[in-house]
Design a protein around this motif. Structure first.
Motif, PDB file in Angstrom:
ATOM      1  N   HIS A   1     -20.119  26.747  47.823  1.00  0.00           N
ATOM      2  CA  HIS A   1     -20.367  25.524  47.062  1.00  0.00           C
ATOM      3  C   HIS A   1     -20.098  25.885  45.599  1.00  0.00           C
ATOM      4  CE1 HIS A   1     -23.128  22.533  45.066  1.00  0.00           C
ATOM      5  NE2 HIS A   1     -22.314  21.769  45.757  1.00  0.00           N
ATOM      6  N   PRO A   2     -18.882  25.640  45.095  1.00  0.00           N
ATOM      7  CA  PRO A   2     -18.509  26.092  43.749  1.00  0.00           C
ATOM      8  C   PRO A   2     -19.428  25.618  42.625  1.00  0.00           C
ATOM      9  CG  PRO A   2     -16.555  25.419  44.953  1.00  0.00           C
ATOM     10  CD  PRO A   2     -17.745  25.008  45.776  1.00  0.00           C
TER      11      PRO A   2
ATOM     12  N   HIS B   1     -18.845  28.266  39.662  1.00  0.00           N
ATOM     13  CA  HIS B   1     -18.660  27.454  38.453  1.00  0.00           C
ATOM     14  C   HIS B   1     -19.985  27.035  37.827  1.00  0.00           C
ATOM     15  CE1 HIS B   1     -14.733  27.366  40.328  1.00  0.00           C
ATOM     16  NE2 HIS B   1     -14.228  26.875  39.228  1.00  0.00           N
ATOM     17  N   ARG B   2     -21.048  27.664  38.227  1.00  0.00           N
ATOM     18  CA  ARG B   2     -22.389  27.293  37.765  1.00  0.00           C
ATOM     19  C   ARG B   2     -22.556  27.401  36.246  1.00  0.00           C
ATOM     20  NH1 ARG B   2     -27.124  27.379  41.018  1.00  0.00           N
ATOM     21  NH2 ARG B   2     -28.905  26.827  39.722  1.00  0.00           N
ATOM     22  N   GLN B   3     -21.867  28.369  35.629  1.00  0.00           N
ATOM     23  CA  GLN B   3     -22.008  28.594  34.186  1.00  0.00           C
ATOM     24  C   GLN B   3     -21.360  27.491  33.357  1.00  0.00           C
ATOM     25  OE1 GLN B   3     -19.824  30.071  36.141  1.00  0.00           O
ATOM     26  NE2 GLN B   3     -17.904  30.257  35.052  1.00  0.00           N
ATOM     27  N   MET B   4     -20.569  26.636  33.977  1.00  0.00           N
ATOM     28  CA  MET B   4     -19.898  25.549  33.269  1.00  0.00           C
ATOM     29  C   MET B   4     -20.792  24.312  33.230  1.00  0.00           C
ATOM     30  SD  MET B   4     -16.236  26.041  35.195  1.00  0.00           S
ATOM     31  CE  MET B   4     -15.113  25.240  34.071  1.00  0.00           C
ATOM     32  N   SER B   5     -20.584  23.493  32.211  1.00  0.00           N
ATOM     33  CA  SER B   5     -21.304  22.215  32.151  1.00  0.00           C
ATOM     34  C   SER B   5     -20.750  21.293  33.241  1.00  0.00           C
ATOM     35  CB  SER B   5     -21.119  21.568  30.781  1.00  0.00           C
ATOM     36  OG  SER B   5     -19.775  21.129  30.622  1.00  0.00           O
ATOM     37  N   ASP B   6     -21.472  20.224  33.521  1.00  0.00           N
ATOM     38  CA  ASP B   6     -21.002  19.254  34.519  1.00  0.00           C
ATOM     39  C   ASP B   6     -19.629  18.717  34.144  1.00  0.00           C
ATOM     40  OD1 ASP B   6     -23.389  19.642  35.847  1.00  0.00           O
ATOM     41  OD2 ASP B   6     -24.280  17.746  35.184  1.00  0.00           O
ATOM     42  N   GLU B   7     -19.433  18.427  32.861  1.00  0.00           N
ATOM     43  CA  GLU B   7     -18.151  17.907  32.379  1.00  0.00           C
ATOM     44  C   GLU B   7     -17.038  18.947  32.572  1.00  0.00           C
ATOM     45  OE1 GLU B   7     -16.393  17.067  28.064  1.00  0.00           O
ATOM     46  OE2 GLU B   7     -18.016  15.667  28.597  1.00  0.00           O
ATOM     47  N   GLU B   8     -17.318  20.188  32.242  1.00  0.00           N
ATOM     48  CA  GLU B   8     -16.318  21.252  32.417  1.00  0.00           C
ATOM     49  C   GLU B   8     -15.980  21.462  33.895  1.00  0.00           C
ATOM     50  OE1 GLU B   8     -17.239  24.203  28.637  1.00  0.00           O
ATOM     51  OE2 GLU B   8     -18.562  24.287  30.391  1.00  0.00           O
ATOM     52  N   GLN B   9     -16.992  21.360  34.743  1.00  0.00           N
ATOM     53  CA  GLN B   9     -16.727  21.480  36.184  1.00  0.00           C
ATOM     54  C   GLN B   9     -15.789  20.379  36.651  1.00  0.00           C
ATOM     55  OE1 GLN B   9     -20.207  21.781  38.661  1.00  0.00           O
ATOM     56  NE2 GLN B   9     -20.944  23.627  37.626  1.00  0.00           N
ATOM     57  N   LEU B  10     -16.057  19.154  36.230  1.00  0.00           N
ATOM     58  CA  LEU B  10     -15.198  18.040  36.632  1.00  0.00           C
ATOM     59  C   LEU B  10     -13.774  18.218  36.109  1.00  0.00           C
ATOM     60  CD1 LEU B  10     -17.622  15.002  36.263  1.00  0.00           C
ATOM     61  CD2 LEU B  10     -16.788  16.071  38.370  1.00  0.00           C
TER      62      LEU B  10
ATOM     63  N   ALA C   1     -12.324  20.969  35.709  1.00  0.00           N
ATOM     64  CA  ALA C   1     -11.739  22.033  36.531  1.00  0.00           C
ATOM     65  C   ALA C   1     -11.521  21.582  37.974  1.00  0.00           C
ATOM     66  CB  ALA C   1     -12.636  23.265  36.504  1.00  0.00           C
ATOM     67  N   GLY C   2     -11.900  20.338  38.287  1.00  0.00           N
ATOM     68  CA  GLY C   2     -11.718  19.822  39.638  1.00  0.00           C
ATOM     69  C   GLY C   2     -12.860  20.143  40.583  1.00  0.00           C
ATOM     70  N   VAL C   3     -13.966  20.601  40.041  1.00  0.00           N
ATOM     71  CA  VAL C   3     -15.130  20.941  40.856  1.00  0.00           C
ATOM     72  C   VAL C   3     -16.136  19.806  40.779  1.00  0.00           C
ATOM     73  CG1 VAL C   3     -17.060  22.552  41.153  1.00  0.00           C
ATOM     74  CG2 VAL C   3     -14.799  23.414  40.513  1.00  0.00           C
TER      75      VAL C   3
END
Length: 165
Positions: free
Chosen positions: A115-116, A121-130, A132-134
Motif C-alpha cells: 500500500h504505497p 510514499h508515506r513521507q510525502m504530503s497527500d498532494e505530493e502523493q497524488l 506522483a500518482g499514488v
C-alpha cells in the motif's frame, strides 16, 4: 579439489535464472492479466490499472511493444466511503493477506503487495502523493507465478476484510 569462485557461482546462478526467464515471464503475464480481469469486475474494487486490459490508455502500446504480455505489475484501488476510508481499506487489505507477501519488491516468483500511501510514499504530503500518482486507495501488486486459484482466493478474502467497518 575444484571449487568455484564467488564470481563463477554468481555467473552460474545468473545463467540458471536467465534460462527459465521466458517461462516465468509467460506465467507472470498470464496470471497478472487474469488477476486484472478479476479485479476489474470485483464489487469491492474501484479501479484497475493494467496495460493488458482493453480499457487501459496504454493498451494499444502494450499490444505493439509487449505482444507476449503486459508484465506482472498492476495497481488497483479499493472502494472506500471517503479518502481516509479508502486508505484504511488499503492498509487492512495488506494486513489481511495470508498468501501474498507484503514487500516493496517487484518481479519475485511469489505475489507481492504493498500500500504505497502508507509505506513507500508515506513521507510525502497527500498532494505530493497524488502528483506522483499514488492515491489513498491504491494497492500495488507484483503478480507471481503461483497457482492462480491461490492468488485469487487471497485477494478475495483480503478484500472482504478490507471493507469491513
Amino acid at each position: 579439489k575444484a571449487t568455484r569462485s564467488r564470481w563463477e557461482t554468481l555467473g552460474w546462478l545468473l545463467l540458471l535464472g536467465l534460462e527459465s526467464l521466458p517461462v516465468r515471464m509467460d506465467r507472470h503475464c498470464s496470471n497478472a492479466l487474469a488477476v486484472a480481469k478479476y479485479l476489474q469486475d470485483h464489487p469491492r474494487v474501484a479501479w484497475v490499472n493494467y496495460p493488458g486490459l482493453p480499457n487501459n490508455k496504454y493498451f494499444s502500446l502494450s499490444k505493439k511493444y509487449l505482444p507476449k504480455g503486459a508484465s506482472g505489475l498492476l495497481n488497483f484501488g479499493i472502494k472506500g466511503s471517503t479518502p481516509s476510508g479508502s486508505a484504511r481499506a488499503g492498509e487492512r487489505f495488506i494486513d489481511a493477506a495470508e498468501f501474498m507477501s507484503h514487500l516493496a519488491n517487484i518481479g519475485d516468483a511469489k505475489t507481492l503487495i504493498i500500500h504505497p500511501a502508507s509505506t513507500t510514499h508515506r513521507q510525502m504530503s497527500d498532494e505530493e502523493q497524488l502528483q506522483a500518482g499514488v492515491t489513498p486507495d491504491m494497492v500495488r501488486m507484483s503478480v507471481g507465478i503461483e497457482s492462480l486459484d491461490d492468488i485469487l482466493w487471497d485477494i478475495d478474502q483480503a478484500l472482504a476484510e478490507a471493507v469491513k467497518a
